[in-house]
Scaffold this motif. Structure first.
Motif, PDB file in Angstrom:
ATOM      1  N   TRP A 113       0.827  -1.219   0.000  1.00 26.78           N
ATOM      2  CA  TRP A 113       0.000   0.000   0.000  1.00 26.78           C
ATOM      3  C   TRP A 113       0.859   1.267   0.000  1.00 26.78           C
ATOM      4  N   SER A 114       1.895   1.280   0.813  1.00 24.11           N
ATOM      5  CA  SER A 114       2.727   2.480   0.887  1.00 24.11           C
ATOM      6  C   SER A 114       3.512   2.683  -0.406  1.00 24.11           C
ATOM      7  N   TYR A 115       3.906   1.591  -1.044  1.00 21.73           N
ATOM      8  CA  TYR A 115       4.569   1.728  -2.340  1.00 21.73           C
ATOM      9  C   TYR A 115       3.602   2.304  -3.380  1.00 21.73           C
ATOM     10  N   SER A 116       2.357   1.836  -3.350  1.00 20.94           N
ATOM     11  CA  SER A 116       1.349   2.372  -4.277  1.00 20.94           C
ATOM     12  C   SER A 116       1.136   3.858  -4.047  1.00 20.94           C
ATOM     13  N   LEU A 117       1.038   4.262  -2.782  1.00 15.61           N
ATOM     14  CA  LEU A 117       0.860   5.677  -2.464  1.00 15.61           C
ATOM     15  C   LEU A 117       2.065   6.491  -2.901  1.00 15.61           C
ATOM     16  N   PHE A 118       3.258   5.987  -2.606  1.00  8.58           N
ATOM     17  CA  PHE A 118       4.480   6.697  -2.969  1.00  8.58           C
ATOM     18  C   PHE A 118       4.601   6.842  -4.482  1.00  8.58           C
ATOM     19  N   SER A 119       4.375   5.757  -5.211  1.00 12.36           N
ATOM     20  CA  SER A 119       4.512   5.822  -6.674  1.00 12.36           C
ATOM     21  C   SER A 119       3.426   6.693  -7.288  1.00 12.36           C
ATOM     22  N   TRP A 120       2.222   6.663  -6.722  1.00 16.99           N
ATOM     23  CA  TRP A 120       1.146   7.530  -7.200  1.00 16.99           C
ATOM     24  C   TRP A 120       1.516   9.004  -6.982  1.00 16.99           C
ATOM     25  N   GLY A 121       2.032   9.319  -5.791  1.00 14.71           N
ATOM     26  CA  GLY A 121       2.460  10.685  -5.503  1.00 14.71           C
ATOM     27  C   GLY A 121       3.598  11.121  -6.406  1.00 14.71           C
ATOM     28  N   PHE A 122       4.488  10.195  -6.713  1.00 10.72           N
ATOM     29  CA  PHE A 122       5.603  10.510  -7.604  1.00 10.72           C
ATOM     30  C   PHE A 122       5.095  10.802  -9.014  1.00 10.72           C
ATOM     31  N   GLU A 123       4.153   9.978  -9.485  1.00 10.65           N
ATOM     32  CA  GLU A 123       3.596  10.168 -10.834  1.00 10.65           C
ATOM     33  C   GLU A 123       2.801  11.465 -10.954  1.00 10.65           C
ATOM     34  N   LYS A 124       2.017  11.789  -9.934  1.00  7.21           N
ATOM     35  CA  LYS A 124       1.145  12.969  -9.982  1.00  7.21           C
ATOM     36  C   LYS A 124       1.916  14.263  -9.793  1.00  7.21           C
ATOM     37  N   GLY A 125       3.059  14.202  -9.159  1.00 10.54           N
ATOM     38  CA  GLY A 125       3.888  15.387  -8.991  1.00 10.54           C
ATOM     39  C   GLY A 125       3.271  16.440  -8.077  1.00 10.54           C
ATOM     40  N   GLN A 126       2.488  16.010  -7.097  1.00  9.33           N
ATOM     41  CA  GLN A 126       1.893  16.964  -6.170  1.00  9.33           C
ATOM     42  C   GLN A 126       2.980  17.613  -5.318  1.00  9.33           C
ATOM     43  N   VAL A 127       2.781  18.893  -5.033  1.00  8.56           N
ATOM     44  CA  VAL A 127       3.735  19.638  -4.217  1.00  8.56           C
ATOM     45  C   VAL A 127       2.981  20.422  -3.138  1.00  8.56           C
ATOM     46  N   THR A 128       3.719  20.822  -2.109  1.00 11.04           N
ATOM     47  CA  THR A 128       3.118  21.622  -1.052  1.00 11.04           C
ATOM     48  C   THR A 128       2.873  23.042  -1.576  1.00 11.04           C
ATOM     49  N   PRO A 129       1.870  23.740  -1.021  1.00  9.24           N
ATOM     50  CA  PRO A 129       1.480  25.029  -1.586  1.00  9.24           C
ATOM     51  C   PRO A 129       2.509  26.150  -1.433  1.00  9.24           C
ATOM     52  N   VAL A 130       3.242  26.202  -0.337  1.00  8.20           N
ATOM     53  CA  VAL A 130       4.134  27.343  -0.113  1.00  8.20           C
ATOM     54  C   VAL A 130       5.522  27.107  -0.688  1.00  8.20           C
ATOM     55  N   PHE A 131       6.150  26.012  -0.284  1.00  8.20           N
ATOM     56  CA  PHE A 131       7.534  25.760  -0.700  1.00  8.20           C
ATOM     57  C   PHE A 131       7.652  24.879  -1.937  1.00  8.20           C
ATOM     58  N   GLY A 132       6.567  24.279  -2.363  1.00  7.61           N
ATOM     59  CA  GLY A 132       6.611  23.410  -3.533  1.00  7.61           C
ATOM     60  C   GLY A 132       7.387  22.127  -3.290  1.00  7.61           C
ATOM     61  N   ILE A 133       7.384  21.641  -2.061  1.00 13.16           N
ATOM     62  CA  ILE A 133       8.079  20.397  -1.718  1.00 13.16           C
ATOM     63  C   ILE A 133       7.244  19.230  -2.231  1.00 13.16           C
ATOM     64  N   PRO A 134       7.830  18.317  -2.957  1.00 13.01           N
ATOM     65  CA  PRO A 134       7.059  17.175  -3.471  1.00 13.01           C
ATOM     66  C   PRO A 134       6.419  16.371  -2.339  1.00 13.01           C
ATOM     67  N   GLN A 135       5.154  16.018  -2.512  1.00 10.02           N
ATOM     68  CA  GLN A 135       4.421  15.264  -1.501  1.00 10.02           C
ATOM     69  C   GLN A 135       5.012  13.870  -1.290  1.00 10.02           C
ATOM     70  N   TYR A 136       5.653  13.331  -2.324  1.00  6.11           N
ATOM     71  CA  TYR A 136       6.188  11.984  -2.170  1.00  6.11           C
ATOM     72  C   TYR A 136       7.306  11.931  -1.135  1.00  6.11           C
ATOM     73  N   LEU A 137       7.865  13.074  -0.761  1.00  6.43           N
ATOM     74  CA  LEU A 137       8.882  13.060   0.290  1.00  6.43           C
ATOM     75  C   LEU A 137       8.268  12.695   1.638  1.00  6.43           C
ATOM     76  N   SER A 138       7.079  13.200   1.917  1.00  3.36           N
ATOM     77  CA  SER A 138       6.420  12.798   3.165  1.00  3.36           C
ATOM     78  C   SER A 138       5.798  11.411   3.022  1.00  3.36           C
ATOM     79  N   GLN A 139       5.298  11.082   1.844  1.00  3.50           N
ATOM     80  CA  GLN A 139       4.728   9.750   1.616  1.00  3.50           C
ATOM     81  C   GLN A 139       5.811   8.677   1.680  1.00  3.50           C
ATOM     82  N   GLY A 140       7.035   9.069   1.382  1.00  2.60           N
ATOM     83  CA  GLY A 140       8.154   8.136   1.476  1.00  2.60           C
ATOM     84  C   GLY A 140       8.386   7.644   2.891  1.00  2.60           C
TER      85      GLY A 140
END
Length: 171
Positions: A113-140
């Motif tokens: 499950w965590s791999y699916s979430l991480f890879s999904w976040g990596f593919e979607k390229g979501q970032v945090t609103p202020v600093f633009g930090i990729p979400q996959y860093l926290s999902q990692g």
């Protein structure tokens, strides 16, 4: 075989040292950042933009790495109520093995499950609103913790099985 076990123990000790240092540093950062945010907001009436996303990311890593450390040391929560009802060491060992098997299966699901979430976040390229930090860093943090959990539960499984076999051989 003994050399391999010594090497694995050394790697485990180094990993534990790194995890403890990371949890300590990130925990201090979360605490300090929360105080700074409160002081700036309450006393100085100044908004510190982006602080919440940094705290959230650090808190996720603290929580997940702390869970991995608890799994390593077998200090996570458990309900060992059979010990209250029975003095049979064999029953205790059997129930511990069953609990470890269930944990092993669940850890496998967590990794998936965590791999699916991480890879999904990596593919979607979501970032945090202020600093633009990729979400996959926290999902990692979920992926790292679930892999460590799986490794430690596998270690516990091998230990529990070998304990049962040793007891069977001595009887």
């Amino acid at each position: 075989m003994k050399t391999i076990m010594n090497c694995l123990a050394r790697v485990d000790n180094i990993l534990a040292f790194v995890l403890k240092a990371a949890v300590t540093a990130l925990g201090l950062f979360v605490s300090f950042a929360m105080v700074v945010g409160i002081v700036f907001r309450a006393l100085l009436d100044v908004q510190v933009f982006g602080l919440e996303e940094l705290v959230l990311m650090a808190a996720m890593w603290v929580y997940m790495l702390g869970a991995a450390l608890a799994s390593r040391e077998r200090t996570h929560l458990s309900a060992d109520f059979f010990q209250a009802f029975s003095d049979s060491e064999a029953l205790h060992d059997t129930m511990r093995l069953i609990a470890t098997i269930v944990s092993l299966v669940m850890a496998g699901f967590f990794v998936s499950w965590s791999y699916s979430l991480f890879s999904w976040g990596f593919e979607k390229g979501q970032v945090t609103p202020v600093f633009g930090i990729p979400q996959y860093l926290s999902q990692g943090s979920l992926l790292v913790a679930s892999v460590l959990l799986l490794l430690y539960v596998l270690r516990d499984f091998i230990h529990d099985i070998s304990k049962l076999f040793r007891k069977a051989e001595t009887q």
